[in-house]
Design a protein around this motif. Structure first.
Motif, mmCIF file in Angstrom:
data_model
loop_
_atom_site.group_PDB
_atom_site.id
_atom_site.type_symbol
_atom_site.label_atom_id
_atom_site.label_comp_id
_atom_site.label_asym_id
_atom_site.label_seq_id
_atom_site.Cartn_x
_atom_site.Cartn_y
_atom_site.Cartn_z
ATOM 1 N N CYS A 61 30.616 -68.421 -49.091
ATOM 2 C CA CYS A 61 29.981 -69.500 -48.348
ATOM 3 C C CYS A 61 30.823 -70.772 -48.506
ATOM 4 O O CYS A 61 31.760 -70.809 -49.302
ATOM 5 N N CYS A 80 27.596 -66.141 -54.620
ATOM 6 C CA CYS A 80 26.351 -66.817 -55.039
ATOM 7 C C CYS A 80 25.116 -66.249 -54.346
ATOM 8 O O CYS A 80 24.007 -66.601 -54.688
ATOM 9 N N CYS A 98 26.553 -64.716 -49.268
ATOM 10 C CA CYS A 98 27.836 -64.964 -49.918
ATOM 11 C C CYS A 98 28.005 -63.947 -51.040
ATOM 12 O O CYS A 98 27.066 -63.669 -51.780
HETATM 13 ZN ZN ZN Z 1 28.534 -68.871 -52.215
#
Ligand code: ZN
Length: 184
Positions: free
Chosen positions: A54, A25, A22
């Motif tokens: 994500c 993150c 992602c």
């Molecule tokens: Zn994420």
């Protein structure tokens, strides 16, 4: 290879292609699970990875300004499975025993900082350091807190309630839940 074998092979290849971190993150997620034998319906707008996020980062119900920093994917999964955390995550990666962040980790942190500046007005409401309650975890938490302190209204540490010397990924849901509630 029969028709079924070929289909399975294609699905496997398609699956590999859609696994990526992602962009917010760095959780490595599988974007859009191809549906076996029905590829057309397995592809949604999101499975193209247009936003590169994500499911957690994309979820509007998650609190934007509360960010849990963890070292590993498995830590994220354990915390997520406890079902108690409503904020979002940031995976900094396993910190080397030398106690010096790798270049790619510095880049990740830089990305987090610029996200906080652009999207959260310069300071996150809370950054929780989700490091193991071990001496290594303590050291890593202080390392990361030095980096992120200017970017958080509140900086807290997960760990109270976790057995000393224990590890997040092996803690049960209840323990993790109370560690979250009793963070300080
Ligand atoms: Zn994420």
């Amino acid at each position: 290879m029969g028709e079924n074998g070929l289909q399975e092979f294609e699905d496997a290849v398609a699956g590999m292609r859609t696994i990526k971190p992602c962009r917010r993150c760095f959780f490595v997620y599988e974007n859009g699970n191809p549906v076996r034998g029905n590829r057309a319906s397995g592809v949604s707008a999101n499975s193209n990875g247009v936003d590169g996020l994500c499911d957690i980062c994309r979820d509007p119900r998650r609190v934007q300004g509360v960010i849990m920093v963890v070292e590993k994917e498995t830590d994220l999964l354990s915390l997520e499975n406890s079902g108690k955390f409503t904020g979002r995550y940031f995976i900094v990666g396993e910190i080397p025993k030398t106690g010096v962040l790798e270049e790619w980790q510095k880049l990740r942190l830089q990305q987090l900082k610029s996200f906080i500046q652009k999207e959260l007005g310069g300071k996150a409401d809370e950054i929780i350091l989700g490091f193991n309650p071990t001496s290594m975890g303590d050291f890593n938490a202080s390392l990361v807190s030095r980096e992120l302190e200017p970017f958080a209204k509140k900086l807290s540490r997960l760990g109270r309630g976790l057995p000393t010397g224990g590890e997040i990924e092996f803690a049960d849901d209840e323990t993790l839940g109370s560690a979250l509630e009793r963070r300080n």
